[in-house]
Design a protein around this motif. Structure first.
Motif, PDB file in Angstrom:
ATOM      1  N   GLU A 235      25.105  31.240  60.502  1.00 42.28           N
ATOM      2  CA  GLU A 235      24.166  32.292  60.105  1.00 42.28           C
ATOM      3  C   GLU A 235      22.701  31.930  60.334  1.00 42.28           C
ATOM      4  O   GLU A 235      22.311  30.769  60.242  1.00 42.28           O
ATOM      5  N   CYS A 237      20.066  31.784  58.344  1.00 41.46           N
ATOM      6  CA  CYS A 237      20.127  31.709  56.885  1.00 41.46           C
ATOM      7  C   CYS A 237      18.792  32.066  56.228  1.00 41.46           C
ATOM      8  O   CYS A 237      17.781  31.372  56.456  1.00 41.46           O
ATOM      9  N   TYR A 239      17.954  31.673  53.134  1.00 39.44           N
ATOM     10  CA  TYR A 239      17.587  30.640  52.171  1.00 39.44           C
ATOM     11  C   TYR A 239      16.943  29.447  52.863  1.00 39.44           C
ATOM     12  O   TYR A 239      15.918  28.928  52.423  1.00 39.44           O
ATOM     13  N   ARG A 240      17.540  29.004  53.972  1.00 37.87           N
ATOM     14  CA  ARG A 240      17.003  27.844  54.694  1.00 37.87           C
ATOM     15  C   ARG A 240      15.973  28.247  55.733  1.00 37.87           C
ATOM     16  O   ARG A 240      15.312  27.393  56.308  1.00 37.87           O
ATOM     17  N   VAL A 244      21.560  28.210  61.406  1.00 42.20           N
ATOM     18  CA  VAL A 244      22.360  27.058  60.990  1.00 42.20           C
ATOM     19  C   VAL A 244      23.314  26.679  62.122  1.00 42.20           C
ATOM     20  O   VAL A 244      24.179  27.465  62.516  1.00 42.20           O
ATOM     21  N   HIS A 249      27.560  25.945  56.471  1.00 42.69           N
ATOM     22  CA  HIS A 249      27.075  27.294  56.194  1.00 42.69           C
ATOM     23  C   HIS A 249      27.023  27.572  54.697  1.00 42.69           C
ATOM     24  O   HIS A 249      26.049  28.148  54.203  1.00 42.69           O
ATOM     25  N   LEU A 251      26.242  27.646  51.022  1.00 42.92           N
ATOM     26  CA  LEU A 251      25.010  27.168  50.403  1.00 42.92           C
ATOM     27  C   LEU A 251      25.267  26.211  49.243  1.00 42.92           C
ATOM     28  O   LEU A 251      24.474  25.283  49.023  1.00 42.92           O
ATOM     29  N   TYR A 254      25.954  22.974  50.879  1.00 44.46           N
ATOM     30  CA  TYR A 254      24.668  22.463  51.368  1.00 44.46           C
ATOM     31  C   TYR A 254      23.906  21.775  50.248  1.00 44.46           C
ATOM     32  O   TYR A 254      23.415  20.642  50.399  1.00 44.46           O
TER      33      TYR A 254
END
Length: 392
Positions: A235, A237, A239-240, A244, A249, A251, A254
């Protein structure tokens, strides 16, 4: 094989190729999956292999290949956590009917005792489906000891979603706690245990975890080697704030440093096939490939692959079973088979009695996660077409 049978098999394999070609085409619409590989195995041999599409479409286009490394997501559960749990049970280090050690808020001691390892494996221990644990990571480095400890403490105290044993709700939380229990009983981290106890291809460039942040060590870096030479992207992402590629993937995984009981495993299709052959051999009571001892004891794997007996559920212990109708395993596979799905677009379905399996690895979450009903139909169609093509 008669000439007419060979011709039929060729036509049926052409049908599978057509299904995959349609799934990866993006003319006028986004593809169902950017890239995909399908393997089928029978009697210890890979008898079908088809690859289609791209392992990455953004920011550059790269083809899917037979040695592409895919984010296996929830296939981590059956391939690593459950297999290690089988070994721990066989060795008397883990009891199926021992409590998992959770103390949910508002529950009594009897309820906590009812949250057993067996029920965790059957997704029937009362845990809710998931929690956004990663949102509490803050400025901590992924895998930091402080965050990991706080995350597991929250999981243990999270209020129950239902009374244990009364139903099944698929839960990542239970498998995170189970992974931790397996680590405690077998004496090591999941990635190291898989490499040490499950043998090749675990820990090789073809199958393993990708530790990140504080969880990364010199050992894990060496073990990973060039595993990400051909990674499938997942994705973009939010959030990041990056695409990715070669990093887990999921979270929560992660935030836990890339290693967890519910997700984090990466691998090639042929590496997953090796493990599947070893599990089927164990079910039959035969040794694994290369003359090794069985991966797990025959009686243990058979107990794990029997229906768990939870009302309204097809779950075995750590493995799913095909639904009677409209199963994502398709219509062909024996209803006594076992399997598992993964959010990133992977699946594995096994008929242990006929020593047959179908594996599909894909990156349906690339470049963004979509709720695409076409993908559900693709899962069914691929499994049926692959089994037809091998004469199942």
């Amino acid at each position: 094989m008669a000439a007419s049978d060979a011709h039929l098999r060729t036509n049926l394999r052409t049908n599978l190729r057509a299904i995959l070609a349609a799934a990866v085409q993006d003319e006028g619409a986004h593809p169902v999956v950017p890239g995909v590989i399908v393997l089928a195995g029978a009697a210890g041999q890979v008898v079908l292999e088809e690859v289609a599409g791209r392992r990455q479409i953004e920011p550059t286009s790269l083809p899917a290949e037979r040695d592409t490394v895919w984010d296996l997501a929830s296939l981590t559960k059956p391939l690593v956590t459950v297999t290690l749990a089988m070994q721990a049970v066989a060795e008397g280090r883990l009891g199926l009917d021992e409590p998992i050690g959770a103390c949910p808020e508002g529950t009594d001691a009897a309820t906590a005792e009812a949250m057993t390892v067996r029920r965790v494996l059957a997704h029937a221990a009362g845990f809710p489906a998931n929690l956004p644990l990663y949102q509490a990571l803050g400025a901590d480095e992924p895998g930091s000891a402080g965050f990991v400890a706080a995350a597991f403490e929250r999981m243990r105290r999270e209020p129950l979603a239902y009374p244990p044993g009364t139903r099944s709700i698929y839960s990542d939380l239970g498998f995170m706690l189970l992974g931790q229990r397996v680590e405690e009983r077998l004496g090591g981290r999941l990635d190291e245990l898989a490499q040490r106890r499950l043998g090749p291809p675990f820990g090789s460039a073809a199958l393993g975890f990708r530790p990140i942040g504080a969880a990364a060590t010199a050992l894990s870096a060496v073990a990973a080697g060039d595993a990400m030479a051909t990674p499938a992207a997942t994705e973009r992402c939010p959030y990041r704030q990056r695409m990715v590629v070669g990093e887990v993937h999921d979270l929560n995984t992660y935030a836990l440093g890339g290693i967890a009981g519910h997700a984090g495993l990466f691998g090639t299709a042929h590496a997953v096939a090796q493990v599947t052959f070893a599990l089927i051999a164990a079910y039959r009571g035969a040794g694994s490939q290369a003359g090794r001892a069985p991966l797990v004891e025959r009686d243990v794997v058979r107990e794990f692959w029997r229906p768990a007996g939870v009302p309204g559920s097809n779950w075995r212990l750590g493995w799913d079973g095909p639904a009677a109708t409209n199963s994502l395993a398709g219509d062909r596979l024996s209803r006594d088979g076992v399997g598992h799905l993964a959010f990133t677009g992977c699946s594995l379905w096994i008929d242990p009695e006929r020593e047959t399996f179908v594996l599909m690895l894909s990156n349906r979450v690339h470049p963004v996660v979509r709720d695409d009903p076409r993908f559900r139909a693709l899962r069914r169609a691929v499994n049926d077409a692959a089994l037809d093509a091998i004469g199942y």
